[in-house]
Scaffold this motif. Structure first.
Motif, mmCIF file in Angstrom:
data_model
loop_
_atom_site.group_PDB
_atom_site.id
_atom_site.type_symbol
_atom_site.label_atom_id
_atom_site.label_comp_id
_atom_site.label_asym_id
_atom_site.label_seq_id
_atom_site.Cartn_x
_atom_site.Cartn_y
_atom_site.Cartn_z
ATOM 1 N N ILE A 253 0.314 -1.281 0.008
ATOM 2 C CA ILE A 253 -0.674 0.003 0.342
ATOM 3 C C ILE A 253 0.714 1.278 0.027
ATOM 4 O O ILE A 253 0.542 2.156 -0.609
ATOM 5 C CB ILE A 253 -1.217 -0.137 1.055
ATOM 6 C CG1 ILE A 253 -1.997 -1.282 1.533
ATOM 7 C CG2 ILE A 253 -2.194 1.204 1.257
ATOM 8 C CD1 ILE A 253 -2.795 -0.827 0.255
ATOM 9 N N MET A 257 -0.545 0.546 -5.610
ATOM 10 C CA MET A 257 -1.231 -1.124 -5.672
ATOM 11 C C MET A 257 -1.089 -0.641 -6.943
ATOM 12 O O MET A 257 -1.976 -1.847 -7.499
ATOM 13 C CB MET A 257 -1.593 -2.065 -4.971
ATOM 14 C CG MET A 257 -2.919 -1.149 -4.463
ATOM 15 S SD MET A 257 -4.132 -2.202 -3.620
ATOM 16 C CE MET A 257 -5.676 -0.707 -3.282
ATOM 17 N N LEU A 296 -2.561 6.321 4.442
ATOM 18 C CA LEU A 296 -4.517 5.960 4.983
ATOM 19 C C LEU A 296 -5.505 7.239 4.393
ATOM 20 O O LEU A 296 -6.315 7.293 3.607
ATOM 21 C CB LEU A 296 -5.385 4.687 5.416
ATOM 22 C CG LEU A 296 -4.296 3.513 5.378
ATOM 23 C CD1 LEU A 296 -4.626 3.292 7.257
ATOM 24 C CD2 LEU A 296 -4.305 2.839 4.435
ATOM 25 N N PHE A 297 -4.992 8.133 5.253
ATOM 26 C CA PHE A 297 -5.529 9.192 4.968
ATOM 27 C C PHE A 297 -5.133 10.493 4.148
ATOM 28 O O PHE A 297 -6.288 10.822 3.417
ATOM 29 C CB PHE A 297 -5.125 10.003 6.024
ATOM 30 C CG PHE A 297 -6.291 9.732 7.314
ATOM 31 C CD1 PHE A 297 -8.110 10.162 7.376
ATOM 32 C CD2 PHE A 297 -5.626 8.972 8.369
ATOM 33 C CE1 PHE A 297 -8.541 9.227 8.561
ATOM 34 C CE2 PHE A 297 -7.456 8.581 9.313
ATOM 35 C CZ PHE A 297 -8.040 8.417 9.210
ATOM 36 N N PRO A 300 -4.018 7.509 -0.557
ATOM 37 C CA PRO A 300 -4.886 6.557 -1.086
ATOM 38 C C PRO A 300 -3.510 6.102 -1.764
ATOM 39 O O PRO A 300 -3.598 4.714 -1.659
ATOM 40 C CB PRO A 300 -5.966 6.933 -0.731
ATOM 41 C CG PRO A 300 -6.057 8.384 -0.904
ATOM 42 C CD PRO A 300 -5.206 8.709 -0.559
ATOM 43 N N GLY A 301 -3.166 6.802 -2.838
ATOM 44 C CA GLY A 301 -2.881 6.029 -3.913
ATOM 45 C C GLY A 301 -0.779 5.915 -3.954
ATOM 46 O O GLY A 301 -0.333 4.672 -4.053
ATOM 47 N N LEU B 93 -13.246 7.069 7.113
ATOM 48 C CA LEU B 93 -12.371 6.095 6.058
ATOM 49 C C LEU B 93 -13.204 5.151 5.533
ATOM 50 O O LEU B 93 -13.789 3.883 4.947
ATOM 51 C CB LEU B 93 -11.155 5.154 6.959
ATOM 52 C CG LEU B 93 -10.148 5.544 7.074
ATOM 53 C CD1 LEU B 93 -9.188 4.326 8.019
ATOM 54 C CD2 LEU B 93 -9.539 5.420 6.107
ATOM 55 N N ARG B 96 -14.014 5.088 1.494
ATOM 56 C CA ARG B 96 -12.332 3.960 1.616
ATOM 57 C C ARG B 96 -12.851 2.644 1.167
ATOM 58 O O ARG B 96 -13.353 1.501 2.260
ATOM 59 C CB ARG B 96 -11.542 4.003 2.586
ATOM 60 C CG ARG B 96 -10.631 5.382 2.455
ATOM 61 C CD ARG B 96 -10.290 5.639 1.045
ATOM 62 N NE ARG B 96 -10.002 7.554 0.680
ATOM 63 C CZ ARG B 96 -8.826 7.811 1.651
ATOM 64 N NH1 ARG B 96 -8.520 7.602 2.484
ATOM 65 N NH2 ARG B 96 -8.928 9.480 1.641
ATOM 66 N N LEU B 99 -10.013 -2.342 2.798
ATOM 67 C CA LEU B 99 -8.385 -2.783 3.392
ATOM 68 C C LEU B 99 -8.095 -2.092 3.764
ATOM 69 O O LEU B 99 -7.189 -2.036 4.979
ATOM 70 C CB LEU B 99 -7.987 -3.383 1.678
ATOM 71 C CG LEU B 99 -6.127 -3.072 1.798
ATOM 72 C CD1 LEU B 99 -5.830 -3.881 3.139
ATOM 73 C CD2 LEU B 99 -5.661 -3.379 0.724
ATOM 74 N N TYR B 100 -8.062 -0.558 3.208
ATOM 75 C CA TYR B 100 -7.855 0.784 4.441
ATOM 76 C C TYR B 100 -8.428 0.859 5.722
ATOM 77 O O TYR B 100 -7.226 1.039 6.705
ATOM 78 C CB TYR B 100 -8.062 1.955 3.693
ATOM 79 C CG TYR B 100 -7.089 2.303 2.078
ATOM 80 C CD1 TYR B 100 -7.810 0.854 1.594
ATOM 81 C CD2 TYR B 100 -6.589 3.197 2.289
ATOM 82 C CE1 TYR B 100 -6.935 1.412 -0.311
ATOM 83 C CE2 TYR B 100 -5.695 3.272 0.654
ATOM 84 C CZ TYR B 100 -6.370 1.995 -0.295
ATOM 85 O OH TYR B 100 -5.704 2.468 -1.327
ATOM 86 N N LEU B 103 -6.074 -1.584 7.283
ATOM 87 C CA LEU B 103 -4.492 -2.092 7.786
ATOM 88 C C LEU B 103 -4.736 -0.524 8.924
ATOM 89 O O LEU B 103 -3.890 -0.252 9.856
ATOM 90 C CB LEU B 103 -4.200 -0.976 6.648
ATOM 91 C CG LEU B 103 -3.748 -2.388 5.562
ATOM 92 C CD1 LEU B 103 -3.396 -1.429 4.230
ATOM 93 C CD2 LEU B 103 -2.881 -2.705 6.766
#
Lengths: 323, 295
Positions: A253, A257, A296-297, A300-301, B93, B96, B99-100, B103
């Protein structure tokens, strides 16, 4: 404009690392190369087929134990132990995957995790074969004398020689993986990721393709595990523990991905960062967790996805400025 | 054939372990039921509960029954922490991919584990049993500590209390509606946002309670988070994610399989519970008492 052969440049640059003469650089480069292969194998599932496996470390561990047992217990040479690791990783993935692909989403993830924990429990307790809790220390290096016989490579230490071997094997494996994702088979996997119902509708046997992807990913993870066991000078049950599966997910991640090389970039970034930071503080998990939260916040790419985005935006901005 | 009193001892031991784990597991199950996410950080909240109980005991000083204040106080603090995590971070989230979210909860595991180490260090800590429950009673030739009897009684009472909350109160009706169809619930005008926060807080409360209650029988150490999450995870999968009585049944099965598995195959009892979990997922992914997802 002619395409720049990035893969070749990268390979040559990586090959030159031992000439820097630092044992530490070679160590990092070996670590990165192996984990890059591990992360790329996971991305065949995650990024290309859309399957969230939370137990990918199982096949990494199986590969590591297979190679270590072949070489240490059975006294077989590396050129038999290494492919055997891939075969065993693939076979176990085929068996476990057979049950996993029948489930969807969260249940799929949970069953992959359950199987990985079974593998871990067996490695942890089967003292006679796996060494149990203590693992298998002192896995021998493969015979590397022939590398020293190659002109120009004569003067290198055994660690450097193993790095050359690792680099060549990992590069071949990655090229094979790239071949796979670009083949018609790989295209079908992408179709399944985008819309499984429609894929089913146009006559694709979705489960069978998912299972094939799962087995192939397991085989490559097995190869990575075989190399890691030798590099690590020992094989331990932790290789198959669920936190290891989480780690490789984070690498994937972090790199992104959505791009073929993303997971490799993630593996490199995380490994180098880890080695740098642990020199200053013992609280590496705290930092890793914080990085993950920010990622993650905000991104996300992943690293690769975000940079490509940025690059495109800059170029578009420049083009828009022209008359 | 081993002696009956020995078998009874194994049974009671397994049951005690079950009920300790049930307190934590039911929190995980409830959170999953409403939020549809597997909260890896649940074990971290459990660990936080244990450390906070120790800390509160330190603040209160010696006293025969201070333990109960420590347990309740610690569970409440963990509930507030859980609510804060949901409000400030987790809710961003929801749109989203799964998976996010998965995690993110794992990132919390890493962060909370180190925070606990920074605050309390790495040495083992322990709390003694409250004086009122320090004795034991011999049943069928087995000495059972009163504290264990208390836990065995607490498990079913807690399950009953949660059942009443879910089936006999207004809030419970909304929660059950959310489990079935949360979009429709939102469309009907329920405040889904606060419902999620409340569920997270309740789940965290139960995790903290489980962690605080276990302190008299288990030492408090870093690493208890990862250990317990695996166990409660198995329990909720066996029983059925999101199912209250399923989790109860899962906990009982888990405890007995471990207790008697050790007799049959001493080395592979841990293997047997993982295998049981895999079999359940293959045959009945939604668990023994879980609801089969529609569609």
């Amino acid at each position: 404009m002619k395409r720049i052969p990035w893969t070749l440049i990268l390979f040559v640059a990586a090959f030159a690392i031992p000439w820097a003469g630092s044992r530490f650089y070679t160590f990092i480069a070996t670590d990165v190369a192996i984990l890059a292969l591990f992360a790329l194998s996971l991305n065949l599932l995650l990024g290309y087929t859309g399957l969230v496996s939370f137990g990918h470390a199982a096949y990494f561990g199986i590969g590591a134990y297979t190679c270590a047992i072949s070489m240490k217990t059975l006294g077989l040479p590396f050129w038999l132990g290494f492919p055997a690791a891939g075969v065993m990783g693939g076979l176990f993935a085929l068996v476990f995957g057979f049950f996993c692909v029948r489930l969807t989403k969260i249940y799929f993830a949970m069953l992959t995790l359950a199987f990985a924990q079974i593998v871990w429990a067996v490695c942890f307790k089967w003292n006679g074969v796996t060494g149990g809790e203590q693992g298998m220390p002192n896995v021998p290096y493969p015979d590397l004398d022939w590398i020293g016989a190659i002109p120009g490579l004569g003067g290198f230490r055994v660690g450097d020689r193993f790095y050359f071997l690792t680099l060549v094997l990992v590069t071949l494996a990655i090229l094979a993986l790239r071949r796979i994702v670009r083949s018609p088979f790989g295209r079908i996997l992408t179709v399944i990721r985008e819309n499984p119902e429609r894929a089913e509708f146009i006559g694709i046997d979705v489960r069978r393709y998912q299972l094939a992807a799962f087995a192939v990913a397991g085989a490559f993870a097995g190869l990575a595990g075989a190399l890691f066991g030798i590099f690590n000078r020992g094989v331990f049950p932790d290789f198959a523990y669920w936190t290891k599966s989480a780690e490789v997910l984070i690498m994937t991640i972090l790199g992104g991905m959505g791009h073929f090389w993303g997971p490799a970039v993630g593996a490199a970034a995380l490994t180098i960062l880890n080695l740098q930071i642990t020199a200053y503080t013992q609280y590496w998990p705290l930092i890793l967790g914080s990085i993950l939260i920010v990622l993650l916040f905000a991104f996300p790419g992943g690293l690769v996805g975000t940079s490509i985005d940025l690059f495109r935006r800059i170029r578009r901005g420049r083009d828009a400025g022209r008359p | 054939m081993p002696e009956p009193s020995f078998l009874f001892g194994q049974f009671v031991g397994g049951l005690t372990a079950s009920m300790f784990l049930f307190v934590t597991a039911v929190g995980l199950s409830l959170i999953f039921g409403v939020l549809r996410v597997l909260n890896f950080a649940h074990g971290s909240l459990y660990m936080l509960g244990a450390y906070l109980a120790w800390q509160i005991m330190g603040w209160l000083g010696p006293g025969p029954e201070h333990f109960w204040f420590a347990v309740l106080g610690s569970a409440l603090i963990v509930a507030v922490i859980g609510a804060a995590i949901e409000r400030l971070m987790f809710r961003h989230l929801y749109d989203r991919p799964e998976l996010y979210q998965l995690l993110f909860t794992y990132a919390l595991v890493l962060v909370l584990a180190d925070i606990v180490k920074i605050i309390w260090g790495t040495q083992q800590l322990s709390i003694s049993r409250p004086v009122s429950l320090s004795g034991g009673t011999t049943i069928f030739g087995t000495l059972v500590p009163h504290y264990n009897l208390f836990i065995i009684a607490l498990g079913p009472l807690l399950a009953l209390g949660l059942w009443l909350l879910l089936h006999r109160s207004r809030a419970g009706r909304v929660i059950r509606a959310a489990v079935l169809d949360r979009e429709m619930l939102g469309a009907l005008g329920a405040n889904v946002g606060w419902l999620y926060t409340g569920m997270f807080a309740l789940g965290a409360f139960l995790a903290g309670l489980g962690g605080a209650l276990v302190t008299p029988v288990k030492t408090i150490v870093p690493g208890m988070d990862v250990e317990v999450i695996v166990e409660v995870f198995i329990i909720v999968v066996i029983g059925g994610l999101g199912s209250l009585w399923g989790t109860f049944l899962g906990a009982v099965v888990f405890g007995q399989v471990l207790a008697f598995g050790i007799l049959l195959m001493p080395r592979f009892s841990i293997f047997s519970v993982f295998a049981l979990m895999a079999v359940i997922l293959i045959v009945r992914p939604w668990g023994l008492l879980g609801r089969q997802p529609t569609r």
